[in-house]
Design a protein around this motif. Structure first.
Motif, PDB file in Angstrom:
ATOM      1  N   UNK A 191      46.282  62.015  39.430  1.00 39.58           N
ATOM      2  CA  UNK A 191      46.064  63.457  39.351  1.00 39.58           C
ATOM      3  C   UNK A 191      44.691  63.668  38.704  1.00 39.58           C
ATOM      4  N   UNK A 192      43.672  63.935  39.539  1.00 40.53           N
ATOM      5  CA  UNK A 192      42.302  63.960  39.031  1.00 40.53           C
ATOM      6  C   UNK A 192      41.481  65.061  39.704  1.00 40.53           C
ATOM      7  N   UNK A 193      40.502  65.547  38.975  1.00 39.60           N
ATOM      8  CA  UNK A 193      39.474  66.380  39.584  1.00 39.60           C
ATOM      9  C   UNK A 193      38.395  65.467  40.159  1.00 39.60           C
ATOM     10  N   UNK A 194      37.536  66.050  40.996  1.00 44.97           N
ATOM     11  CA  UNK A 194      36.479  65.282  41.644  1.00 44.97           C
ATOM     12  C   UNK A 194      35.241  66.159  41.727  1.00 44.97           C
ATOM     13  N   UNK A 195      34.101  65.613  41.352  1.00 49.11           N
ATOM     14  CA  UNK A 195      32.895  66.420  41.250  1.00 49.11           C
ATOM     15  C   UNK A 195      32.398  66.925  42.603  1.00 49.11           C
ATOM     16  N   UNK A 196      32.780  66.274  43.698  1.00 47.29           N
ATOM     17  CA  UNK A 196      32.354  66.713  45.034  1.00 47.29           C
ATOM     18  C   UNK A 196      33.504  67.276  45.857  1.00 47.29           C
ATOM     19  N   UNK A 197      34.666  66.650  45.777  1.00 47.25           N
ATOM     20  CA  UNK A 197      35.817  67.059  46.599  1.00 47.25           C
ATOM     21  C   UNK A 197      36.739  68.026  45.862  1.00 47.25           C
ATOM     22  N   UNK A 198      36.385  68.431  44.663  1.00 46.36           N
ATOM     23  CA  UNK A 198      37.138  69.340  43.803  1.00 46.36           C
ATOM     24  C   UNK A 198      38.346  68.634  43.181  1.00 46.36           C
ATOM     25  N   UNK A 199      39.222  68.078  44.028  1.00 47.03           N
ATOM     26  CA  UNK A 199      40.330  67.264  43.547  1.00 47.03           C
ATOM     27  C   UNK A 199      40.341  65.969  44.347  1.00 47.03           C
ATOM     28  N   UNK A 252      52.981  60.146  46.464  1.00 42.85           N
ATOM     29  CA  UNK A 252      53.400  60.030  45.064  1.00 42.85           C
ATOM     30  C   UNK A 252      52.133  60.169  44.226  1.00 42.85           C
ATOM     31  N   UNK A 253      52.052  61.234  43.460  1.00 40.72           N
ATOM     32  CA  UNK A 253      50.873  61.492  42.632  1.00 40.72           C
ATOM     33  C   UNK A 253      51.303  61.532  41.177  1.00 40.72           C
ATOM     34  N   UNK A 254      50.568  60.818  40.326  1.00 41.54           N
ATOM     35  CA  UNK A 254      50.972  60.704  38.923  1.00 41.54           C
ATOM     36  C   UNK A 254      49.837  61.114  37.993  1.00 41.54           C
ATOM     37  N   UNK A 255      50.208  61.759  36.903  1.00 43.29           N
ATOM     38  CA  UNK A 255      49.259  62.077  35.853  1.00 43.29           C
ATOM     39  C   UNK A 255      49.329  61.066  34.733  1.00 43.29           C
ATOM     40  N   UNK A 256      49.217  59.818  35.092  1.00 42.22           N
ATOM     41  CA  UNK A 256      49.322  58.694  34.145  1.00 42.22           C
ATOM     42  C   UNK A 256      48.137  57.769  34.343  1.00 42.22           C
ATOM     43  N   UNK A 257      46.956  58.143  33.771  1.00 36.29           N
ATOM     44  CA  UNK A 257      46.678  59.429  33.130  1.00 36.29           C
ATOM     45  C   UNK A 257      46.166  60.442  34.142  1.00 36.29           C
ATOM     46  N   UNK A 258      46.148  61.703  33.739  1.00 40.83           N
ATOM     47  CA  UNK A 258      45.451  62.732  34.499  1.00 40.83           C
ATOM     48  C   UNK A 258      43.989  62.752  34.046  1.00 40.83           C
ATOM     49  N   UNK A 259      43.102  63.192  34.944  1.00 41.93           N
ATOM     50  CA  UNK A 259      41.675  63.233  34.608  1.00 41.93           C
ATOM     51  C   UNK A 259      41.117  64.614  34.944  1.00 41.93           C
ATOM     52  N   UNK A 260      40.448  65.226  33.962  1.00 42.56           N
ATOM     53  CA  UNK A 260      39.839  66.540  34.156  1.00 42.56           C
ATOM     54  C   UNK A 260      38.397  66.492  33.665  1.00 42.56           C
TER      55      UNK A 260
END
Length: 302
Positions: A149-157, A208-216
């Motif tokens: 579960x991450x953000x992305x500087x070009x693709x937004x997520x 299956x998407x996990x926030x382990x860890x999440x990145x913002x």
């Protein structure tokens, strides 16, 4: 209606197992050639937070094995490094070996050209008309995309759709890293349309998407990470990404590749047409924001 199971636990395996119970996995897995695609973008001895964690992969593989696939594959194609090096550094290769899965680096040859579909009549017209892939990926009967579960500087997520779209094009053909080899392809001329077209051509059967860890804050590498224990599972990959984007603070139209994918298909992008049998989306947002920001939020306008 699309079903999206949201769960949370400090033990990520427990959260994954709980979420998967809401789906009929038997027809997806038993006697099928099943491929699991983790996030394997980049890792170093100092920073392994950008990729799927070993306990996440182990939990998923062990659950799949309960349904006796004919072959269990872990398929990888790192975008910023050599795939096997990322797997070794992140301790994912040890899990592959221990669980008896087959490792496939789909960045390697041979190569086969695959055409992509765009729809200019609905303003989805991407720059890349075909891609070169390892034909092994065409033999996967069930594709399970395992994402962070991450953000992305070009693709937004960077969730399930991005995980597949920027991994399946064979890096041994296009060059390492792909992002620095733009003279060999046109992926980044319109990244969002490309991701939508790749989803149309290579839809996964389970996300299956996990926030382990999440990145913002930034991503896909080097952002601020927080352990959330959040798991998102759906047999509608687009729906899973729409929900993941909402946790990160974005609506569908704030992530253009999700908006374009909703027009190309397959999948559901309207949250009002989704059901949440485990945890409500609002409850998941509250948990997620408390874990990441130290403040419970709802993302609701006053």
């Amino acid at each position: 209606m699309a079903t999206v199971a949201l769960t949370q636990s400090e033990q990520i395996g427990q959260a994954i197992t709980e979420a998967l119970q809401y789906f009929r996995l038997e027809p997806l897995i038993r006697n099928k050639r099943v491929a699991v695609k983790p996030n394997d973008t980049w890792a170093s001895d100092q920073d392994k937070t950008a990729v799927t964690q070993p306990d996440t992969l182990r939990s998923v593989l062990r659950h799949i094995k309960l349904y006796e696939p004919s072959e269990l594959i872990v398929t990888g194609g790192a975008g910023a490094a050599e795939t096997d090096q990322v797997f070794e550094t992140a301790d994912l290769m040890a899990v592959v070996r221990e669980e008896g899965a087959t490792f496939v680096d789909h960045n390697r040859g041979p190569f086969q050209e695959i055409e992509l579909f765009y729809a200019p009549e609905i303003d989805v017209a991407g720059p890349q008309k075909s891609i070169m892939v390892n034909p092994r990926i065409l033999s996967y009967e069930t594709l399970i995309v395992l994402s962070q579960l991450k953000v992305h500087e070009s693709a937004t997520v960077t969730l399930a759709l991005k995980n597949i779209a920027m991994s399946f094009p064979a890096a041994d053909y296009y060059g390492h890293p792909r992002a620095s080899q733009a003279n060999k392809h046109h992926f980044f001329e319109d990244l969002h349309s490309f991701i939508a077209a790749m989803h149309h051509r290579f839809p996964a059967q389970l996300a299956i998407t996990v926030g382990h860890p999440a990145m913002v804050a930034s991503g896909p590498v080097g952002g601020y990470t927080a352990e959330t224990g959040i798991v998102i599972v759906s047999d509608d990959t687009l729906a899973a990404d729409v929900v993941g984007a909402r946790l990160l603070g974005f609506h569908v139209q704030g992530v253009r590749h999700l908006w374009e994918a909703s027009r190309l298909g397959p999948g559901e992008a309207d949250i009002e047409k989704m059901q949440f049998p485990a945890m409500s989306l609002q409850d998941a947002i509250k948990i997620y924001t408390r874990k990441v920001y130290g403040k419970e939020m709802t993302f609701q306008h006053p």
